[in-house]
Design a protein around this motif. Structure first.
Motif, PDB file in Angstrom:
ATOM      1  N   VAL A  43     -27.427  62.221  28.783  1.00 15.97           N
ATOM      2  CA  VAL A  43     -25.980  62.216  28.550  1.00 15.97           C
ATOM      3  C   VAL A  43     -25.424  60.798  28.686  1.00 15.97           C
ATOM      4  N   LEU A  44     -25.878  60.082  29.693  1.00 16.76           N
ATOM      5  CA  LEU A  44     -25.418  58.708  29.901  1.00 16.76           C
ATOM      6  C   LEU A  44     -25.735  57.839  28.690  1.00 16.76           C
ATOM      7  N   TYR A  45     -26.951  57.926  28.182  1.00 19.85           N
ATOM      8  CA  TYR A  45     -27.322  57.091  27.042  1.00 19.85           C
ATOM      9  C   TYR A  45     -26.629  57.529  25.749  1.00 19.85           C
ATOM     10  N   ILE A  46     -26.331  58.816  25.606  1.00 17.83           N
ATOM     11  CA  ILE A  46     -25.553  59.283  24.445  1.00 17.83           C
ATOM     12  C   ILE A  46     -24.147  58.687  24.493  1.00 17.83           C
ATOM     13  N   VAL A  47     -23.535  58.666  25.673  1.00 14.64           N
ATOM     14  CA  VAL A  47     -22.199  58.066  25.826  1.00 14.64           C
ATOM     15  C   VAL A  47     -22.259  56.568  25.529  1.00 14.64           C
ATOM     16  N   ILE A  48     -23.304  55.899  26.001  1.00 14.20           N
ATOM     17  CA  ILE A  48     -23.443  54.457  25.738  1.00 14.20           C
ATOM     18  C   ILE A  48     -23.580  54.201  24.245  1.00 14.20           C
ATOM     19  N   VAL A  49     -24.398  54.987  23.558  1.00 11.88           N
ATOM     20  CA  VAL A  49     -24.554  54.818  22.102  1.00 11.88           C
ATOM     21  C   VAL A  49     -23.238  55.095  21.389  1.00 11.88           C
ATOM     22  N   ALA A  50     -22.510  56.121  21.813  1.00 13.82           N
ATOM     23  CA  ALA A  50     -21.210  56.427  21.198  1.00 13.82           C
ATOM     24  C   ALA A  50     -20.243  55.259  21.372  1.00 13.82           C
ATOM     25  N   LEU A  51     -20.234  54.662  22.549  1.00 11.64           N
ATOM     26  CA  LEU A  51     -19.367  53.505  22.788  1.00 11.64           C
ATOM     27  C   LEU A  51     -19.810  52.298  21.953  1.00 11.64           C
ATOM     28  N   LEU A  52     -21.118  52.135  21.783  1.00 15.89           N
ATOM     29  CA  LEU A  52     -21.604  51.029  20.956  1.00 15.89           C
ATOM     30  C   LEU A  52     -21.203  51.185  19.491  1.00 15.89           C
ATOM     31  N   LEU A  53     -21.107  52.425  19.035  1.00 17.64           N
ATOM     32  CA  LEU A  53     -20.747  52.683  17.643  1.00 17.64           C
ATOM     33  C   LEU A  53     -19.239  52.681  17.413  1.00 17.64           C
ATOM     34  N   ALA A  54     -18.473  52.821  18.469  1.00 18.33           N
ATOM     35  CA  ALA A  54     -17.005  52.856  18.359  1.00 18.33           C
ATOM     36  C   ALA A  54     -16.455  51.429  18.368  1.00 18.33           C
ATOM     37  N   PRO A  55     -15.294  51.241  17.739  1.00 19.17           N
ATOM     38  CA  PRO A  55     -14.664  49.920  17.852  1.00 19.17           C
ATOM     39  C   PRO A  55     -14.209  49.712  19.306  1.00 19.17           C
ATOM     40  N   LEU A  56     -14.691  48.639  19.908  1.00 13.19           N
ATOM     41  CA  LEU A  56     -14.432  48.413  21.329  1.00 13.19           C
ATOM     42  C   LEU A  56     -13.272  47.456  21.545  1.00 13.19           C
ATOM     43  N   GLY A  57     -12.386  47.865  22.405  1.00 15.63           N
ATOM     44  CA  GLY A  57     -11.375  46.953  22.924  1.00 15.63           C
ATOM     45  C   GLY A  57     -11.881  46.433  24.255  1.00 15.63           C
ATOM     46  N   ARG A  58     -11.026  45.780  24.978  1.00 11.97           N
ATOM     47  CA  ARG A  58     -11.418  45.233  26.283  1.00 11.97           C
ATOM     48  C   ARG A  58     -11.879  46.325  27.240  1.00 11.97           C
ATOM     49  N   TRP A  59     -11.143  47.446  27.304  1.00  9.69           N
ATOM     50  CA  TRP A  59     -11.487  48.523  28.229  1.00  9.69           C
ATOM     51  C   TRP A  59     -12.768  49.235  27.804  1.00  9.69           C
ATOM     52  N   ILE A  62     -15.589  47.104  29.023  1.00  5.75           N
ATOM     53  CA  ILE A  62     -15.728  47.245  30.480  1.00  5.75           C
ATOM     54  C   ILE A  62     -16.424  48.564  30.819  1.00  5.75           C
ATOM     55  N   ALA A  63     -16.044  49.651  30.139  1.00  5.24           N
ATOM     56  CA  ALA A  63     -16.697  50.948  30.365  1.00  5.24           C
ATOM     57  C   ALA A  63     -18.175  50.875  29.989  1.00  5.24           C
ATOM     58  N   LEU A  64     -18.468  50.245  28.868  1.00  3.80           N
ATOM     59  CA  LEU A  64     -19.845  50.090  28.425  1.00  3.80           C
ATOM     60  C   LEU A  64     -20.659  49.268  29.421  1.00  3.80           C
ATOM     61  N   LEU A  65     -20.068  48.214  29.918  1.00  2.00           N
ATOM     62  CA  LEU A  65     -20.739  47.368  30.910  1.00  2.00           C
ATOM     63  C   LEU A  65     -20.983  48.148  32.203  1.00  2.00           C
ATOM     64  N   ALA A  66     -19.990  48.903  32.648  1.00  3.98           N
ATOM     65  CA  ALA A  66     -20.130  49.682  33.882  1.00  3.98           C
ATOM     66  C   ALA A  66     -21.212  50.757  33.731  1.00  3.98           C
TER      67      ALA A  66
END
Length: 110
Positions: A43-59, A62-66
């Motif tokens: 689940v953690l890695y699925i969320v990380i991949v989803a965040l990598l594919l999404a347009p990232l703002g500053r927050w 930060i979530a991806l880094l955390a």
């Protein structure tokens, strides 16, 4: 009479370590919060991949880094637990070796 719990993982293919993966998967440390740590990691890695594919703002960064830092820390603790337990799992060790690469990549992304 004391009831012996059934193993939670059966017949897990484990290259190089024989039955080590099954032993690690069935170890008490492999079920934080009563959930197999492999499920938590997936689940953690699925969320990380989803965040990598999404347009990232500053927050988002930060979530991806955390999350990447949490994955790295969890894998370091997992390797420590395997060393104490005396059994090793190829999948766990592979993830443990790759998680710092993920953390470094996310750091460079930001």
């Amino acid at each position: 009479m004391l009831a012996i719990p059934e193993p939670t993982c059966r017949r897990l293919i484990c290259p190089f370590f024989g039955e080590g993966c099954e032993g690690v998967a069935n170890a008490p440390f492999a079920r934080p919060f009563g959930v197999p740590d492999g499920h938590i990691g997936a689940v953690l890695y699925i969320v990380i991949v989803a965040l990598l594919l999404a347009p990232l703002g500053r927050w988002g960064w930060i979530a991806l880094l955390a999350l990447s830092a949490a994955a790295t820390l969890a894998n370091i603790l997992g390797v420590r637990d395997m060393m104490i337990f005396g059994g090793y799992c190829l999948y766990c060790l592979t993830t443990a070796l790759l998680s710092p690469v993920l953390l470094w990549s996310v750091w460079k992304l930001g």
